[in-house]
Design an enzyme around this catalytic site. Structure first.
Site, short mmCIF file in Angstrom:
data_model
loop_
_atom_site.label_atom_id
_atom_site.label_comp_id
_atom_site.label_asym_id
_atom_site.label_seq_id
_atom_site.Cartn_x
_atom_site.Cartn_y
_atom_site.Cartn_z
N LYS A 46 52.13 30.66 42.52
CA LYS A 46 51.40 31.49 43.50
C LYS A 46 52.15 31.41 44.81
O LYS A 46 52.83 30.40 45.08
CB LYS A 46 49.98 30.95 43.68
CG LYS A 46 49.03 31.95 44.30
CD LYS A 46 48.37 32.80 43.23
CE LYS A 46 47.57 33.94 43.80
NZ LYS A 46 46.82 34.64 42.74
N ASP A 48 47.96 40.07 45.13
CA ASP A 48 46.69 39.32 45.23
C ASP A 48 46.05 39.87 46.51
O ASP A 48 46.37 40.99 46.92
CB ASP A 48 46.95 37.81 45.30
CG ASP A 48 45.68 36.98 45.08
OD1 ASP A 48 45.25 36.83 43.93
OD2 ASP A 48 45.07 36.51 46.07
#
Ligand code: NDP
Ligand code: 2IT
Length: 447
Positions: free
Chosen positions: A126, A166
């Site tokens: 991430k 995201d």
């Protein structure tokens, strides 16, 4: 058992005591996975989970860029490469002022389990930045994305690490990021997912997380011979995941009555139908407006400032905004209003208290790492199409997404069914996700 778990968590706290979101995610996994490890000799005593909580690599870098008024701005960029035992690092990029190492480490940790559950060969990662896209011009967004990629490009690649979107990162940002990567590397590869359809993107990727969240809820309801038809659905958020969770709920015959953003929620007792949803999509994606503007267009609805929608009567709740947006009191309200199913579209939206209440009430509850895995799974399908230099139809991708969500649901049952028949999807997802990664780590030795 309690002591083994608390000894483990104490160890994790020594190194990460200042990272509450990361500790929250690790605690939830430890409480369900450690009892399984203790019962299985192949994992016991090998410190597999201790290895999994330590990122393989954490990259932090300066992002300097110039805003429209000529001012030099400095942000912090990150990429957390958490685990690559079953495939290259894969996971989104978040641009939001709250981004810090704790939030990205919790997301990267969850991603490892989620990606394992998808059945596809993807490790977990991430990244993102504390950059706030709100109120920025398109040119500022472009300059920021280019500056961000001018460092990130040396840490990623189609066989190393494949970022995606995201919060705050959608197709516009992926375009700018891809453009700079392509220029710097002089290579056209599938290094990012969520790309535009004419330059390597996959059909259904924009819809996939929201659709998948609803497909997962459908699978859960099916265990009780139930479905979406005629159900009232409460959704938080109004971004990518919320929009397509709403669309799929409507297609399945449900009535969606709320959407939200960080300013508050809108409640439309007549239902947010497909036409109204189209208005929301234009408002949020093209005009980059606020959800409160909905009530100007639809005056029979109301806007509740500064609140989340969990007090609204519903059968199904789909939290699709952000972490810790649904607490124990919210869970109590949902339960007392008769909610029977919660499927998380966001990552870790329910607090530990809320999950305990859902479990105690034995309602259907799916943790994000299972129910929102459709997004990354379809990213995996985008990678496959890029490698094949091929393009599947909308129906083909949607069918594969449905099958993957069904398989994830099946894995949750396999590892999560309690003696009384109740399916603990948290336990199921954590153990099923763990087993595949742990087996790969053990096979590859101590590296
Ligand atoms: P978007 O940026 O498209 O939308 C985010 C939405 O959540 C906006 O409505 C935003 O409101 C709201 N939101 C963000 N932060 C907060 C906050 N602190 N409090 C209240 N509302 C907030 O992001 P996505 O829809 O892509 O992501 C939503 C969630 O889904 C996240 O948890 C993400 O990690 C998760 N997810 C996303 C996937 C994807 O493929 N995109 C895949 C799997 C999970 P505002 O505009 O006011 O900030
Ligand atoms: O949280 C997530 O799964 C995502 N933001 C999607 C990641 C991806 O690589 O598609």
């Amino acid at each position: 058992m309690k002591e083994i778990i608390s000894d483990f968590l104490d160890l994790v706290k020594v190194r990460n005591g200042h990272e509450p979101e990361f500790l929250q995610a690790v605690e939830e996994v430890a409480e369900t996975v450690i009892p399984y490890i203790v019962k299985h000799d192949i994992y016991y005593g090998k410190n597999v989970l201790l290895r999994m909580v330590e990122p393989e690599r954490l990259v932090s870098f300066r992002v300097s860029w110039v805003d429209d008024s000529g001012e030099i701005q400095v942000n912090r960029g990150y990429r957390i490469q958490m685990n690559s035992a079953i495939g290259p690092y894969k996971g989104g990029l978040r641009f939001h002022p709250t981004v810090n190492a704790s939030i990205l480490k919790f997301l990267a940790f969850e991603q490892v389990f989620k990606n394992s559950l998808t059945t596809l060969p993807m490790g977990g990662g991430k990244g993102g930045s504390d950059f706030d896209p709100k109120g920025k011009s398109d040119n500022e967004i472009m300059r920021f994305c280019h500056a961000f990629m001018s460092e990130l490009f040396r840490h990623i690649g189609p066989n190393t690490d494949i970022p995606a979107g995201d919060i705050g990162v959608g197709q516009r940002e992926i375009g700018f990021l891809f453009g700079m990567y392509r220029k710097l590397k002089n290579e056209f590869t599938g290094v990012l997912t969520g790309k535009g359809l004419t330059w390597g993107g996959s059909l259904i990727r924009p819809e996939a997380t929201g659709y998948g969240t609803v497909y997962f809820a459908e699978n859960m309801l099916r265990t009780q011979d139930d479905n979406f038809e005629g159900k009232t659905v409460v959704i938080s958020g109004s971004g990518n995941v919320a929009q397509y969770a709403a669309e799929k709920s409507l297609q399945l015959g449900a009535k969606v009555v709320t959407l939200s953003d960080s300013s508050g929620y809108i409640y439309d007792s007549e239902g947010i139908d497909l036409e109204k949803l189209k208005f929301v999509m234009q408002l949020k994606n093209e005009k980059r407006g606020r959800i409160s503007e909905y009530i100007k267009e639809y005056p029979n609805s109301k806007f509740v400032k500064g609140e989340t929608p969990w007090g609204v009567v519903c059968d199904i709740a789909l939290p699709c905004a952000t972490q810790n947006e649904l607490n124990g009191d919210d869970a109590t309200k949902l339960l007392s209003n008769g909610c029977i199913c919660v499927s998380e579209g966001a990552n870790m939206p329910s607090t530990k208290d809320a999950i305990k209440k859902f479990h105690d009430a034995k309602i259907l509850f799916a943790p994000g790492k299972a129910s929102n895995a459709g997004g990354v799974a379809t990213s995996g399908l985008e990678m496959t199409q890029n490698s094949l230099r091929y393009k599947w139809t909308r129906e083909e991708v949607d069918q594969k997404l449905k099958e993957i969500m069904e398989e994830i649901h099946q894995s949750c049952i396999e590892y999560g069914k309690d003696d009384d028949g109740y399916i603990d999807y948290v336990k199921g997802a954590n153990i099923a996700g763990f087993v595949k990664v742990a087996d790969a780590m053990l096979a590859q030795g101590i590296v």
